[in-house]
Design a protein around this motif. Structure first.
Motif, PDB file in Angstrom:
ATOM      1  N   ILE A 101      -3.341  -1.874 -22.364  1.00 58.63           N
ATOM      2  CA  ILE A 101      -4.179  -1.576 -21.200  1.00 58.63           C
ATOM      3  C   ILE A 101      -5.549  -2.234 -21.346  1.00 58.63           C
ATOM      4  O   ILE A 101      -6.219  -2.075 -22.365  1.00 58.63           O
ATOM      5  N   GLY A 102      -5.949  -2.965 -20.314  1.00 59.07           N
ATOM      6  CA  GLY A 102      -7.168  -3.744 -20.379  1.00 59.07           C
ATOM      7  C   GLY A 102      -8.425  -2.980 -20.019  1.00 59.07           C
ATOM      8  O   GLY A 102      -9.253  -3.492 -19.244  1.00 59.07           O
ATOM      9  N   TYR A 103      -8.588  -1.794 -20.540  1.00 61.85           N
ATOM     10  CA  TYR A 103      -9.795  -0.996 -20.326  1.00 61.85           C
ATOM     11  C   TYR A 103     -10.326  -0.508 -21.660  1.00 61.85           C
ATOM     12  O   TYR A 103      -9.566  -0.326 -22.616  1.00 61.85           O
ATOM     13  N   ALA A 104     -11.614  -0.270 -21.689  1.00 59.48           N
ATOM     14  CA  ALA A 104     -12.247   0.236 -22.903  1.00 59.48           C
ATOM     15  C   ALA A 104     -11.835   1.675 -23.160  1.00 59.48           C
ATOM     16  O   ALA A 104     -11.363   2.385 -22.258  1.00 59.48           O
ATOM     17  N   ALA A 105     -12.018   2.118 -24.389  1.00 56.50           N
ATOM     18  CA  ALA A 105     -11.709   3.502 -24.763  1.00 56.50           C
ATOM     19  C   ALA A 105     -12.492   4.484 -23.902  1.00 56.50           C
ATOM     20  O   ALA A 105     -13.648   4.241 -23.536  1.00 56.50           O
ATOM     21  N   GLU A 106     -11.816   5.580 -23.546  1.00 56.66           N
ATOM     22  CA  GLU A 106     -12.421   6.708 -22.831  1.00 56.66           C
ATOM     23  C   GLU A 106     -12.982   6.320 -21.457  1.00 56.66           C
ATOM     24  O   GLU A 106     -13.960   6.884 -20.984  1.00 56.66           O
ATOM     25  N   HIS A 107     -12.340   5.379 -20.796  1.00 56.76           N
ATOM     26  CA  HIS A 107     -12.817   4.966 -19.472  1.00 56.76           C
ATOM     27  C   HIS A 107     -12.403   5.942 -18.370  1.00 56.76           C
ATOM     28  O   HIS A 107     -13.190   6.234 -17.468  1.00 56.76           O
ATOM     29  N   PHE A 108     -11.145   6.434 -18.434  1.00 57.80           N
ATOM     30  CA  PHE A 108     -10.609   7.270 -17.353  1.00 57.80           C
ATOM     31  C   PHE A 108     -10.692   8.750 -17.702  1.00 57.80           C
ATOM     32  O   PHE A 108     -10.463   9.149 -18.841  1.00 57.80           O
ATOM     33  N   ILE A 109     -10.957   9.559 -16.685  1.00 51.86           N
ATOM     34  CA  ILE A 109     -10.929  11.007 -16.867  1.00 51.86           C
ATOM     35  C   ILE A 109      -9.532  11.564 -16.565  1.00 51.86           C
ATOM     36  O   ILE A 109      -9.157  12.629 -17.056  1.00 51.86           O
ATOM     37  N   SER A 110      -8.749  10.847 -15.756  1.00 53.63           N
ATOM     38  CA  SER A 110      -7.389  11.305 -15.449  1.00 53.63           C
ATOM     39  C   SER A 110      -6.484  10.100 -15.237  1.00 53.63           C
ATOM     40  O   SER A 110      -6.945   9.015 -14.862  1.00 53.63           O
TER      41      SER A 110
END
Length: 212
Positions: A101-110
């Protein structure tokens, strides 16, 4: 084992037909609606949400229309993303790989992933859960569904297109074990029986998990 290239090839081929066939499917899935409405109500004001394996965006659309506006639909297939953008131009959609997944750690809340693990084997599912856990904040909600059972079904044709892909069924207890191993707690886990009026009549499982 399905490679990501196999999955990509399959869904690029069938994207437009799949979108036409599945766009309104939630209107017949009352349990799905109940779960998704509750998920949207709980998470709509908390921060960004990802709908992983969004396909043409029918679940993303439903969540958005129920108040979860800070949402992005993510799918491996560019053709699926294109179909989703045409159907819901007011919602953000992008390509992405659930195994990286191309997102940084802890980006999404859900996060949501309806039937998005069905082409993974057990090791791939574990890697997928690990990636989803990585990009979520602690305490965040993860709602997903899959075909319940212990078989593998091969498909060589879909919507009159030649494909080469396997569909994996999973025992709910095995999936729960993988969730615990990858840093989640279980909020709820339910199964519903197969319904003959659905496009593919199988027993379905739904799990609401929370990142530890």
């Amino acid at each position: 084992m399905n490679t990501q290239d196999k999955v990509l090839s399959c869904y690029n081929k069938v994207a437009d037909d799949y979108a036409a066939d599945r766009w309104d499917e939630l209107s017949k899935k009352h349990l799905d609606q109940l779960l998704l409405k509750e998920f949207a109500a709980v998470n709509k004001d908390k921060g960004p949400c990802a709908d992983f394996g969004c396909g043409p965006g029918q679940t993303t659309r439903f969540l958005y229309d129920n108040g979860l506006k800070d949402i992005v639909g993510i799918d491996l297939s560019p053709a699926m993303v294109s179909a989703a953008r045409k159907l819901s131009p007011d919602i953000k959609f992008e390509t992405g790989d659930l195994l990286n997944i191309g997102y940084a750690a802890e980006h999404f809340i859900s996060t949501v992933a309806f039937y998005s693990i069905v082409h993974f084997d057990t090791e791939q599912v574990k890697k997928c859960f690990g990636e989803i856990n990585r990009v979520m904040k602690a305490g965040g909600d993860f709602l997903f569904s899959f075909h319940a059972g212990d078989e593998i079904v091969h498909f060589d044709k879909a919507h009159d297109k030649e494909i080469d892909i396997d569909l994996y069924f999973f025992k709910t207890d095995d999936i729960i074990k993988l969730l615990y191993e990858t840093g989640f707690n279980i909020v709820d886990a339910i199964e519903r029986p197969a319904r003959e009026d659905m496009n593919y009549p199988t027993r379905r499982a739904y799990i609401w998990a929370e990142k530890k």
